[in-house]
Design a protein around this motif. Structure first.
Motif, PDB file in Angstrom:
ATOM      1  N   ASP A  16       6.872 -58.165  26.702  1.00  0.00           N
ATOM      2  CA  ASP A  16       7.083 -57.984  28.142  1.00  0.00           C
ATOM      3  C   ASP A  16       6.699 -56.574  28.583  1.00  0.00           C
ATOM      4  O   ASP A  16       6.404 -55.699  27.763  1.00  0.00           O
ATOM      5  CB  ASP A  16       8.544 -58.254  28.511  1.00  0.00           C
ATOM      6  CG  ASP A  16       8.869 -59.730  28.539  1.00  0.00           C
ATOM      7  OD1 ASP A  16      10.057 -60.066  28.680  1.00  0.00           O
ATOM      8  OD2 ASP A  16       7.935 -60.549  28.398  1.00  0.00           O
ATOM      9  N   SER A  17       6.741 -56.377  29.898  1.00  0.00           N
ATOM     10  CA  SER A  17       6.464 -55.070  30.495  1.00  0.00           C
ATOM     11  C   SER A  17       7.689 -54.575  31.243  1.00  0.00           C
ATOM     12  O   SER A  17       8.535 -55.365  31.682  1.00  0.00           O
ATOM     13  CB  SER A  17       5.281 -55.169  31.466  1.00  0.00           C
ATOM     14  OG  SER A  17       4.098 -55.548  30.800  1.00  0.00           O
ATOM     15  N   LEU A  18       7.749 -53.260  31.395  1.00  0.00           N
ATOM     16  CA  LEU A  18       8.836 -52.622  32.131  1.00  0.00           C
ATOM     17  C   LEU A  18       8.290 -51.332  32.736  1.00  0.00           C
ATOM     18  O   LEU A  18       7.421 -50.679  32.141  1.00  0.00           O
ATOM     19  CB  LEU A  18       9.993 -52.313  31.186  1.00  0.00           C
ATOM     20  CG  LEU A  18      11.403 -52.159  31.758  1.00  0.00           C
ATOM     21  CD1 LEU A  18      11.831 -53.412  32.491  1.00  0.00           C
ATOM     22  CD2 LEU A  18      12.379 -51.856  30.623  1.00  0.00           C
ATOM     23  N   ARG A  19       8.808 -50.985  33.896  1.00  0.00           N
ATOM     24  CA  ARG A  19       8.341 -49.782  34.578  1.00  0.00           C
ATOM     25  C   ARG A  19       9.529 -48.871  34.829  1.00  0.00           C
ATOM     26  O   ARG A  19      10.491 -49.249  35.501  1.00  0.00           O
ATOM     27  CB  ARG A  19       7.662 -50.149  35.898  1.00  0.00           C
ATOM     28  CG  ARG A  19       7.039 -49.000  36.650  1.00  0.00           C
ATOM     29  CD  ARG A  19       6.404 -49.532  37.939  1.00  0.00           C
ATOM     30  NE  ARG A  19       5.752 -48.519  38.738  1.00  0.00           N
ATOM     31  CZ  ARG A  19       4.488 -48.173  38.617  1.00  0.00           C
ATOM     32  NH1 ARG A  19       3.738 -48.751  37.693  1.00  0.00           N
ATOM     33  NH2 ARG A  19       3.972 -47.257  39.395  1.00  0.00           N
ATOM     34  N   LEU A  20       9.446 -47.644  34.311  1.00  0.00           N
ATOM     35  CA  LEU A  20      10.473 -46.642  34.531  1.00  0.00           C
ATOM     36  C   LEU A  20      10.010 -45.667  35.611  1.00  0.00           C
ATOM     37  O   LEU A  20       8.821 -45.348  35.689  1.00  0.00           O
ATOM     38  CB  LEU A  20      10.779 -45.870  33.254  1.00  0.00           C
ATOM     39  CG  LEU A  20      11.177 -46.694  32.025  1.00  0.00           C
ATOM     40  CD1 LEU A  20      11.491 -45.750  30.852  1.00  0.00           C
ATOM     41  CD2 LEU A  20      12.350 -47.595  32.314  1.00  0.00           C
ATOM     42  N   SER A  21      10.954 -45.197  36.412  1.00  0.00           N
ATOM     43  CA  SER A  21      10.653 -44.190  37.426  1.00  0.00           C
ATOM     44  C   SER A  21      11.582 -43.004  37.264  1.00  0.00           C
ATOM     45  O   SER A  21      12.722 -43.146  36.804  1.00  0.00           O
ATOM     46  CB  SER A  21      10.823 -44.783  38.833  1.00  0.00           C
ATOM     47  OG  SER A  21       9.871 -45.784  39.082  1.00  0.00           O
ATOM     48  N   CYS A  22      11.083 -41.844  37.672  1.00  0.00           N
ATOM     49  CA  CYS A  22      11.876 -40.625  37.617  1.00  0.00           C
ATOM     50  C   CYS A  22      11.641 -39.864  38.912  1.00  0.00           C
ATOM     51  O   CYS A  22      10.513 -39.441  39.181  1.00  0.00           O
ATOM     52  CB  CYS A  22      11.480 -39.783  36.419  1.00  0.00           C
ATOM     53  SG  CYS A  22      12.284 -38.165  36.351  1.00  0.00           S
ATOM     54  N   ALA A  23      12.692 -39.704  39.683  1.00  0.00           N
ATOM     55  CA  ALA A  23      12.601 -38.971  40.948  1.00  0.00           C
ATOM     56  C   ALA A  23      13.088 -37.554  40.748  1.00  0.00           C
ATOM     57  O   ALA A  23      14.172 -37.333  40.192  1.00  0.00           O
ATOM     58  CB  ALA A  23      13.433 -39.681  42.012  1.00  0.00           C
ATOM     59  N   ALA A  24      12.290 -36.592  41.218  1.00  0.00           N
ATOM     60  CA  ALA A  24      12.639 -35.184  41.081  1.00  0.00           C
ATOM     61  C   ALA A  24      13.060 -34.611  42.427  1.00  0.00           C
ATOM     62  O   ALA A  24      12.472 -34.938  43.462  1.00  0.00           O
ATOM     63  CB  ALA A  24      11.454 -34.402  40.531  1.00  0.00           C
ATOM     64  N   SER A  25      14.059 -33.757  42.410  1.00  0.00           N
ATOM     65  CA  SER A  25      14.494 -33.071  43.626  1.00  0.00           C
ATOM     66  C   SER A  25      14.865 -31.638  43.271  1.00  0.00           C
ATOM     67  O   SER A  25      15.020 -31.297  42.101  1.00  0.00           O
ATOM     68  CB  SER A  25      15.690 -33.788  44.269  1.00  0.00           C
ATOM     69  OG  SER A  25      16.785 -33.832  43.381  1.00  0.00           O
ATOM     70  N   GLY A  26      14.988 -30.812  44.292  1.00  0.00           N
ATOM     71  CA  GLY A  26      15.263 -29.405  44.061  1.00  0.00           C
ATOM     72  C   GLY A  26      13.957 -28.626  44.054  1.00  0.00           C
ATOM     73  O   GLY A  26      12.975 -29.042  44.663  1.00  0.00           O
ATOM     74  N   PRO A  27      13.929 -27.490  43.364  1.00  0.00           N
ATOM     75  CA  PRO A  27      12.726 -26.634  43.353  1.00  0.00           C
ATOM     76  C   PRO A  27      11.623 -27.212  42.476  1.00  0.00           C
ATOM     77  O   PRO A  27      11.347 -26.717  41.388  1.00  0.00           O
ATOM     78  CB  PRO A  27      13.256 -25.304  42.827  1.00  0.00           C
ATOM     79  CG  PRO A  27      14.418 -25.688  41.971  1.00  0.00           C
ATOM     80  CD  PRO A  27      15.047 -26.864  42.644  1.00  0.00           C
ATOM     81  N   THR A  28      10.969 -28.261  42.959  1.00  0.00           N
ATOM     82  CA  THR A  28       9.947 -28.937  42.152  1.00  0.00           C
ATOM     83  C   THR A  28       8.730 -28.064  41.911  1.00  0.00           C
ATOM     84  O   THR A  28       7.933 -28.350  41.036  1.00  0.00           O
ATOM     85  CB  THR A  28       9.521 -30.248  42.828  1.00  0.00           C
ATOM     86  OG1 THR A  28       9.100 -29.963  44.163  1.00  0.00           O
ATOM     87  CG2 THR A  28      10.673 -31.236  42.862  1.00  0.00           C
ATOM     88  N   PHE A  29       8.604 -26.965  42.685  1.00  0.00           N
ATOM     89  CA  PHE A  29       7.490 -26.054  42.449  1.00  0.00           C
ATOM     90  C   PHE A  29       7.671 -25.279  41.148  1.00  0.00           C
ATOM     91  O   PHE A  29       6.766 -24.619  40.671  1.00  0.00           O
ATOM     92  CB  PHE A  29       7.372 -25.057  43.603  1.00  0.00           C
ATOM     93  CG  PHE A  29       8.621 -24.254  43.832  1.00  0.00           C
ATOM     94  CD1 PHE A  29       9.561 -24.651  44.771  1.00  0.00           C
ATOM     95  CD2 PHE A  29       8.865 -23.104  43.103  1.00  0.00           C
ATOM     96  CE1 PHE A  29      10.712 -23.929  44.979  1.00  0.00           C
ATOM     97  CE2 PHE A  29      10.013 -22.371  43.308  1.00  0.00           C
ATOM     98  CZ  PHE A  29      10.946 -22.772  44.243  1.00  0.00           C
ATOM     99  N   SER A  30       8.866 -25.357  40.583  1.00  0.00           N
ATOM    100  CA  SER A  30       9.199 -24.550  39.411  1.00  0.00           C
ATOM    101  C   SER A  30       8.730 -25.154  38.100  1.00  0.00           C
ATOM    102  O   SER A  30       8.846 -24.522  37.058  1.00  0.00           O
ATOM    103  CB  SER A  30      10.717 -24.342  39.344  1.00  0.00           C
ATOM    104  OG  SER A  30      11.381 -25.577  39.138  1.00  0.00           O
TER     105      SER A  30
END
Length: 122
Positions: A16-30
């Motif tokens: 099977d297939s699966l899709r993971l996501s990761c959301a970033a917040s805060g000082p993402t320029f760092s």
């Protein structure tokens, strides 16, 4: 400090297939690179894939090359991991990470998510 939140884990069957996501917040320029690691019970955390935040170049562990794809979602400050042809040995807690060095060691990444469980079983 960058905050990372993973989603998308679950129980699937081999192949099977699966899709993971990761959301970033805060000082993402760092940070310059985002990656995925995984840790199976009784084993050390291991590198899975990484992607450069600016240029988009990616790198994979041999064990997932050709089956997993890491990509960026710039509009949402997120990174995804598309996992195809899953095997029982892919079972682990998957962690999203962000850092400033394009390495394959946990020490290269300074910010971590809480992890999401992926179980591959028939």
């Amino acid at each position: 400090q960058v905050q990372l939140v993973e989603s998308g884990g679950g129980l699937v069957q081999p192949g099977d297939s699966l899709r993971l996501s990761c959301a970033a917040s805060g000082p993402t320029f760092s940070f310059l690179v985002m990656g995925w690691f995984r840790q199976a019970p009784g084993k050390e955390r291991e590198f899975v894939a990484r992607i450069m935040w600016g240029g988009g170049s990616s790198y994979y562990a041999d064990s997932v090359k050709g089956r997993f794809t890491i990509s960026r979602d710039d509009a949402n400050n997120a990174v995804t991991l598309q996992m195809n042809s899953l095997k029982p040995e892919d079972t682990a807690v998957y962690y999203c990470a962000a850092g400033r060095r394009a390495g394959v060691s946990s020490a290269d990444f300074g910010s971590w998510g809480q992890g999401t469980q992926v179980t591959v079983s028939s």
